[in-house]
Design an enzyme around this catalytic site. Structure first.
Site, PDB file in Angstrom:
ATOM      1  CB  THR A  12      -0.938  -0.003   1.227  1.00 60.12           C
ATOM      2  OG1 THR A  12      -1.781  -1.154   1.166  1.00 60.12           O
ATOM      3  CG2 THR A  12      -1.807   1.248   1.258  1.00 60.12           C
ATOM      4  CB  SER A  55       2.507  -7.796   1.519  1.00 60.84           C
ATOM      5  OG  SER A  55       1.234  -7.831   2.119  1.00 60.84           O
ATOM      6  CB  THR A  88       0.147  -3.750   6.331  1.00 60.44           C
ATOM      7  OG1 THR A  88      -1.090  -3.748   5.602  1.00 60.44           O
ATOM      8  CG2 THR A  88       0.741  -2.353   6.312  1.00 60.44           C
TER       9      THR A  88
END
Length: 319
Positions: A12, A55, A88
């Site tokens: 992000t 991720s 994250t």
């Protein structure tokens, strides 16, 4: 002047809005991120645009490549520390992998953001800025890999994503954060008294799966893992490490076949322990030959078991 390397991997913090107004994660290069965020100019910053991925698209092969890059950068004795920007969703897993497999006293700081650089109230700029200042602070020497997020510094071993969207995205339940960053200054309040043993990376990437235990859970997922020929299974048990009795026969079969089975607990604090003696208790599992996952959560236990299997180190009754 301090010197910091920034390795960007997507997420992000490097995202852009597409034509439909949704975020495309990991679209920005490290150079674009640098241009947008106006990083500190009183530190010699070297940007390495390494990956541009969400991720959850990052693989263990990617982690090995990032690890190798960090090790090559640390050959420069003038380098004070390394920052890795990361999405994250799997950030805590990657950070712990670096903590286990990189043996250097200098800081490795992993950070990301809950909001894109283009969004109102984005945390991308401040998190990366704080990560850079942390990476060149001598107080973080010999602490291991840390996560910097929302003005807080967390140990990689216990940090967890606690919120799906709030900028207070990470926490360390029961242990707290190591310190804060205030006005670009790191204030460290505590350090781990014991570091993880650093493990060499030698072998192929093993297959380790996580199976959650719950009321009435049976053996179907364990047997599916056995059918796939997995190397290890992490059981996310309850309380002190109990599982449903319907799972025991398959667990015993897995151990006999040489599969490494680890029991963890779904609780936020405390560790597994053979307190009870009944079918499906931790004591029952120990007699079957499982491994105690101590106070690791299931994802961290998976990373630890994979690292141990790759290192060819002997695995005892505990991780």
């Amino acid at each position: 002047m301090k010197k910091v390397a920034v390795i960007t991997t997507g997420g992000t913090i490097a995202s852009k809005h597409n034509k439909d107004g949704r975020l495309s994660s990991g679209e920005m290069t490290g150079e674009e991120l640098n241009a947008v965020l106006h990083l500190p100019d009183n530190i010699d910053i070297h940007i390495y645009s390494f990956l541009q991925k969400p991720s959850m698209h990052i693989t263990f092969s990617d982690l090995d490549a990032i690890r190798d890059k960090i090790l090559s950068l640390f050959l420069d004795k003038a380098l004070d520390g390394v920052v890795v920007t990361h999405g994250t969703d799997s950030l805590e897993e990657s950070a712990f992998y670096f903590d286990l497999t990189i043996d250097d006293p200098r800081p490795i700081v992993v950070t990301g953001s809950q909001r894109s650089p283009e969004q109102l109230g984005s945390d991308a700029y401040i998190n990366l800025r704080h990560a850079i200042y942390s990476a060149c602070d001598e107080h973080l020497y010999n602490v291991g890999t840390v996560v910097v997020f929302n003005e807080r510094v967390f140990s990689a071993k216990y940090v967890k994503k606690e919120h799906a969207s709030n900028i207070q995205g990470f926490n360390s339940f029961g242990f707290g954060y190591l310190g804060i960053i205030d006005n670009d200054k790191l204030k460290l309040y505590q350090k781990p008294i014991k570091s993880e043993k650093h493990l060499p990376v030698k072998k192929r990437i093993p297959t380790v799966e996580i199976i959650k235990c719950y009321l009435g859970a049976d053996d179907k997922f364990i047997r599916a893992c056995l059918g796939e020929g997995v190397d290890g299974i992490i059981l996310e048990g309850v309380g002190r490490g109990q599982v449903s009795p319907l799972m025991i026969d398959a667990i015993e079969e897995a151990v006999k076949k040489g599969v490494h089975v680890v029991i963890t607990t779904a609780t936020e604090e405390g560790e597994v322990y053979p307190s009870y003696d009944y079918r499906g208790s931790t004591y029952d599992l120990l007699r079957a030959g499982i491994i105690l996952g101590k106070d690791y959560d299931s994802k961290k236990a998976r990373i630890k078991l994979m690292a141990l299997l790759r290192s060819e180190e002997e695995i005892g009754e505990e991780l």
